[in-house]
Design a protein around this motif. Structure first.
Motif, PDB file in Angstrom:
ATOM      1  N   SER A 105     -15.759  29.517  43.145  1.00 58.12           N
ATOM      2  CA  SER A 105     -14.608  29.356  42.602  1.00 58.12           C
ATOM      3  C   SER A 105     -13.932  29.549  44.332  1.00 58.12           C
ATOM      4  CB  SER A 105     -13.734  30.154  41.822  1.00 58.12           C
ATOM      5  OG  SER A 105     -14.045  31.741  41.987  1.00 58.12           O
ATOM      6  N   ASP A 160      -9.665  31.002  45.812  1.00 52.69           N
ATOM      7  CA  ASP A 160      -9.017  32.319  45.534  1.00 52.69           C
ATOM      8  C   ASP A 160      -8.734  32.622  46.912  1.00 52.69           C
ATOM      9  OD1 ASP A 160      -7.216  33.527  43.831  1.00 52.69           O
ATOM     10  OD2 ASP A 160      -8.514  34.740  43.110  1.00 52.69           O
ATOM     11  N   ASP A 185     -18.778  32.698  45.013  1.00 53.28           N
ATOM     12  CA  ASP A 185     -17.263  32.152  44.828  1.00 53.28           C
ATOM     13  C   ASP A 185     -16.195  32.743  46.614  1.00 53.28           C
ATOM     14  OD1 ASP A 185     -17.305  31.785  42.093  1.00 53.28           O
ATOM     15  OD2 ASP A 185     -16.992  33.811  41.203  1.00 53.28           O
ATOM     16  N   PHE A 193     -14.942  23.444  43.766  1.00 57.07           N
ATOM     17  CA  PHE A 193     -14.501  24.551  43.542  1.00 57.07           C
ATOM     18  C   PHE A 193     -13.898  24.129  42.517  1.00 57.07           C
ATOM     19  CE2 PHE A 193     -16.759  25.108  48.004  1.00 57.07           C
ATOM     20  CZ  PHE A 193     -17.715  26.557  47.517  1.00 57.07           C
ATOM     21  N   ALA A 194     -14.134  25.806  41.611  1.00 53.78           N
ATOM     22  CA  ALA A 194     -12.718  25.219  40.682  1.00 53.78           C
ATOM     23  C   ALA A 194     -11.449  26.894  41.316  1.00 53.78           C
ATOM     24  CB  ALA A 194     -13.205  26.515  39.446  1.00 53.78           C
ATOM     25  N   GLU A 206      -9.002  29.441  41.246  1.00 54.11           N
ATOM     26  CA  GLU A 206      -8.827  31.133  40.191  1.00 54.11           C
ATOM     27  C   GLU A 206      -7.558  31.373  39.608  1.00 54.11           C
ATOM     28  OE1 GLU A 206     -11.211  33.924  39.384  1.00 54.11           O
ATOM     29  OE2 GLU A 206     -11.803  32.333  38.814  1.00 54.11           O
ATOM     30  N   THR A 230      -4.400  29.729  45.465  1.00 54.42           N
ATOM     31  CA  THR A 230      -4.993  28.593  45.409  1.00 54.42           C
ATOM     32  C   THR A 230      -3.976  27.333  45.344  1.00 54.42           C
ATOM     33  OG1 THR A 230      -6.698  30.039  44.761  1.00 54.42           O
ATOM     34  CG2 THR A 230      -6.544  27.968  45.744  1.00 54.42           C
TER      35      THR A 230
END
Ligand code: 3SL
Length: 241
Positions: free
Chosen positions: A3, A5, A137, A168-169, A171, A175
């Protein structure tokens, strides 16, 4: 999927878990852009410190010393915080100890992270590629200004999120907000940032060319990472080994 952030200020770091993660520390105007430029001109390592006196003491170890407070070069140091001051042969092979109002603080307050990478628009793709390889992450730590939000570091976070979005996720909304702002700004970031507080501050100090320089994307293939209490250019380290 790892992820990404965004932490908008070092003062908000208590809300984030850094252990085991990669931090991208960013102070686009101008500290991290200047560090990237110094490595591109052959600096061997950079020691970011928080206090002026600590920085001054490094002169006795043969380091170049650099200091900025409130946008101005501090008296008695070799260098200030303009990237243009680092574009000469005297930088090659040198260790530079540096303290700045916000940027060096963002780096030092991120020390709990597994990896700290120094980001700027100038080395955007080098950082994105490295994060993709790491598969950790990511938290982008924006230096802000004296604990407060700033626009330019947020735009950098958005630019990095854009480069990483397929892998990438996201979070949280920080973001997404950074990405939306970057989309609104990217065609002409100089104009977009004209009313922003730090651009105004630098304009008042008649520091125009640094702003345009620091907003350029992918100028240097430089990757400053935190290793044993200093920053080194990982690209050079990899080449040596
Ligand atoms: O705050 C900082 O670390 C500096 O980058 C600020 S300035 O651009 O040198 O004013």
């Amino acid at each position: 999927m790892p992820s990404i952030d965004v932490c908008y200020s070092p003062e908000l770091l208590h809300l984030y878990e850094l252990e085991g993660k990669a931090v991208v520390a960013v102070d686009v105007l101008r500290a991290t852009s200047t560090m990237v430029t110094a490595f591109a001109h052959g600096a061997t390592d950079i020691i970011p410190v928080m206090q002026l006196e600590e920085c001054r003491a490094y002169a006795q170890q043969g380091c170049l010393t650099a200091a900025e407070r409130n946008g101005i070069k501090a008296e008695g140091f070799d260098l200030g915080n303009s990237p243009f001051a680092y574009m000469h042969a005297g930088i090659k092979g040198k260790t530079i100890a540096i303290t700045t109002t916000n940027g060096t603080r963002a780096i030092r307050l991120s020390e709990a992270a597994k990896e700290i990478v120094v980001g700027s628009f100038l080395n955007l793709q080098a950082v994105a590629d490295h994060l993709e390889e790491l598969q950790l992450d990511v938290i982008v730590v924006c230096a802000g200004w004296k604990g407060k939000f700033n626009l330019e570091d947020t735009l950098y976070a958005g630019a990095l999120a854009e480069r990483l979005q397929a892998k990438f996720a996201f979070e949280n909304d920080a973001t997404l907000a950074s990405l939306y702002l970057y989309h609104a700004a990217k065609e002409d970031m100089v104009t977009f940032l004209r009313q922003s507080s730090h651009v105004q501050r630098l304009e008042n100090l008649e520091i125009h060319k640094d702003i345009e320089f620091c907003l350029q994307h992918d100028v240097y293939d430089v990757l400053p990472v935190w290793k044993q209490n200093r920053l080194v250019d990982l690209r050079v380290e990899e080449f040596k080994s």
